[in-house]
Design a protein around this motif. Structure first.
Motif, PDB file in Angstrom:
ATOM      1  N   ARG A  30      68.169   9.567  34.349  1.00  0.00           N
ATOM      2  CA  ARG A  30      66.971   9.760  35.186  1.00  0.00           C
ATOM      3  C   ARG A  30      65.935   8.689  34.895  1.00  0.00           C
ATOM      4  O   ARG A  30      65.356   8.093  35.808  1.00  0.00           O
ATOM      5  N   MET A  31      65.704   8.446  33.616  1.00  0.00           N
ATOM      6  CA  MET A  31      64.715   7.442  33.225  1.00  0.00           C
ATOM      7  C   MET A  31      65.153   6.037  33.632  1.00  0.00           C
ATOM      8  O   MET A  31      64.353   5.244  34.121  1.00  0.00           O
ATOM      9  N   GLU A  32      66.415   5.750  33.425  1.00  0.00           N
ATOM     10  CA  GLU A  32      66.932   4.402  33.698  1.00  0.00           C
ATOM     11  C   GLU A  32      66.874   4.062  35.183  1.00  0.00           C
ATOM     12  O   GLU A  32      66.564   2.936  35.566  1.00  0.00           O
ATOM     13  N   HIS A  33      67.160   5.034  36.035  1.00  0.00           N
ATOM     14  CA  HIS A  33      67.219   4.777  37.469  1.00  0.00           C
ATOM     15  C   HIS A  33      65.877   4.930  38.181  1.00  0.00           C
ATOM     16  O   HIS A  33      65.740   4.552  39.342  1.00  0.00           O
ATOM     17  N   PHE A  34      64.884   5.457  37.497  1.00  0.00           N
ATOM     18  CA  PHE A  34      63.595   5.699  38.142  1.00  0.00           C
ATOM     19  C   PHE A  34      62.985   4.451  38.787  1.00  0.00           C
ATOM     20  O   PHE A  34      62.551   4.521  39.938  1.00  0.00           O
ATOM     21  N   LEU A 115      57.569  -2.921  36.122  1.00  0.00           N
ATOM     22  CA  LEU A 115      57.945  -1.586  35.655  1.00  0.00           C
ATOM     23  C   LEU A 115      59.416  -1.553  35.277  1.00  0.00           C
ATOM     24  O   LEU A 115      59.792  -1.020  34.228  1.00  0.00           O
ATOM     25  N   SER A 116      60.247  -2.138  36.101  1.00  0.00           N
ATOM     26  CA  SER A 116      61.682  -2.177  35.821  1.00  0.00           C
ATOM     27  C   SER A 116      61.965  -2.910  34.507  1.00  0.00           C
ATOM     28  O   SER A 116      62.771  -2.456  33.689  1.00  0.00           O
ATOM     29  N   ASP A 117      61.296  -4.033  34.296  1.00  0.00           N
ATOM     30  CA  ASP A 117      61.479  -4.807  33.063  1.00  0.00           C
ATOM     31  C   ASP A 117      61.032  -4.016  31.840  1.00  0.00           C
ATOM     32  O   ASP A 117      61.719  -4.006  30.807  1.00  0.00           O
ATOM     33  N   GLU A 118      59.884  -3.362  31.945  1.00  0.00           N
ATOM     34  CA  GLU A 118      59.375  -2.573  30.818  1.00  0.00           C
ATOM     35  C   GLU A 118      60.258  -1.365  30.535  1.00  0.00           C
ATOM     36  O   GLU A 118      60.536  -1.037  29.389  1.00  0.00           O
ATOM     37  N   ARG A 119      60.719  -0.710  31.594  1.00  0.00           N
ATOM     38  CA  ARG A 119      61.595   0.449  31.397  1.00  0.00           C
ATOM     39  C   ARG A 119      62.915   0.016  30.771  1.00  0.00           C
ATOM     40  O   ARG A 119      63.487   0.738  29.943  1.00  0.00           O
ATOM     41  N   ALA A 120      63.409  -1.155  31.127  1.00  0.00           N
ATOM     42  CA  ALA A 120      64.661  -1.650  30.536  1.00  0.00           C
ATOM     43  C   ALA A 120      64.524  -1.765  29.012  1.00  0.00           C
ATOM     44  O   ALA A 120      65.463  -1.432  28.278  1.00  0.00           O
ATOM     45  N   LYS A 121      63.367  -2.185  28.532  1.00  0.00           N
ATOM     46  CA  LYS A 121      63.125  -2.262  27.079  1.00  0.00           C
ATOM     47  C   LYS A 121      63.187  -0.866  26.458  1.00  0.00           C
ATOM     48  O   LYS A 121      63.715  -0.680  25.367  1.00  0.00           O
ATOM     49  N   THR A 122      62.617   0.117  27.150  1.00  0.00           N
ATOM     50  CA  THR A 122      62.633   1.497  26.661  1.00  0.00           C
ATOM     51  C   THR A 122      64.062   2.026  26.614  1.00  0.00           C
ATOM     52  O   THR A 122      64.462   2.681  25.639  1.00  0.00           O
ATOM     53  N   ILE A 123      64.839   1.714  27.634  1.00  0.00           N
ATOM     54  CA  ILE A 123      66.233   2.176  27.689  1.00  0.00           C
ATOM     55  C   ILE A 123      67.048   1.561  26.560  1.00  0.00           C
ATOM     56  O   ILE A 123      67.855   2.246  25.917  1.00  0.00           O
ATOM     57  N   VAL A 124      66.829   0.284  26.271  1.00  0.00           N
ATOM     58  CA  VAL A 124      67.531  -0.368  25.149  1.00  0.00           C
ATOM     59  C   VAL A 124      67.206   0.358  23.847  1.00  0.00           C
ATOM     60  O   VAL A 124      68.102   0.636  23.041  1.00  0.00           O
ATOM     61  N   LEU A 125      65.933   0.679  23.642  1.00  0.00           N
ATOM     62  CA  LEU A 125      65.539   1.416  22.437  1.00  0.00           C
ATOM     63  C   LEU A 125      66.272   2.753  22.364  1.00  0.00           C
ATOM     64  O   LEU A 125      66.833   3.115  21.325  1.00  0.00           O
ATOM     65  N   LEU A 126      66.286   3.479  23.478  1.00  0.00           N
ATOM     66  CA  LEU A 126      66.910   4.805  23.487  1.00  0.00           C
ATOM     67  C   LEU A 126      68.417   4.741  23.288  1.00  0.00           C
ATOM     68  O   LEU A 126      68.999   5.610  22.633  1.00  0.00           O
TER      69      LEU A 126
END
Length: 182
Positions: A30-34, A115-126
């Motif tokens: 859900r987070m990754e595709h948002f 937003l997509s770039d920043e979320r990608a960093k969060t997804i890598v962390l997770l």
């Protein structure tokens, strides 16, 4: 006739903090595709629409900008939980950075890309979180309740959806106004 669900203010929402860690992959998805879902929703609207403020509420651009700014806080809080800190990092509950950032002067597709770039960093962390880390908890400062990684992921995904609903509402309300050249 179906009655619309009442819009609940973010600070009035309650959160389940007993999300089973087996839901990690579902909530991660859900987070990754948002960002892509949000971009699909917004890609056809001109700046004339996405920068209109209604009352004291944020415009579409400002909502997207707010989401961008929060990604760093989300990563810090995930790291807080992973590091076993008793409390998560606090947020600026006045959203000063969002109000001062001039997001309405920016192009929406650049904001959604950011937003997509920043979320990608969060997804890598997770994706680097271990099973042991999934069991750790830290207390959310505003809610004053302990959360594990999946609980907090669920919180973030809910925040995403809250702002998407706000943006949809803005657009739906503006589409009914007699504003020339949509």
């Amino acid at each position: 006739m179906i009655e619309p669900k009442p819009f609940v203010k973010w600070f009035d929402r309650k959160f389940d903090t007993n999300i089973d860690i087996v839901q990690f992959e579902d909530v991660l998805s859900r987070m990754e595709h948002f960002p892509a879902v949000l971009n699909q929703l917004l890609e056809t609207y001109p700046k004339k629409i996405t920068t209109i403020k209604t009352g004291a509420k944020w415009s579409v651009n400002e909502n997207v900008g707010h989401l961008i700014l929060l990604e760093d806080l989300w990563r810090r809080r995930f790291q807080d939980i992973k590091d076993g800190k008793p409390d998560m990092s606090p947020a600026d509950l006045n959203n000063t950075a969002t109000d001062q950032a001039s997001f309405n002067e920016q192009v929406l597709n650049e904001l959604t890309k950011s937003l997509s770039d920043e979320r990608a960093k969060t997804i890598v962390l997770l994706k680097g979180i271990s099973k042991e880390d999934l069991l750790k908890k830290s207390t959310h400062p505003r809610l004053n309740q302990p959360m594990n990684i999946v609980d907090f992921m669920y919180f973030v995904a809910g925040h995403d959806e809250h702002h998407m609903a706000a943006m949809r509402s803005i657009i739906e309300n503006l589409e009914h106004l007699p504003i020339a050249d949509f």
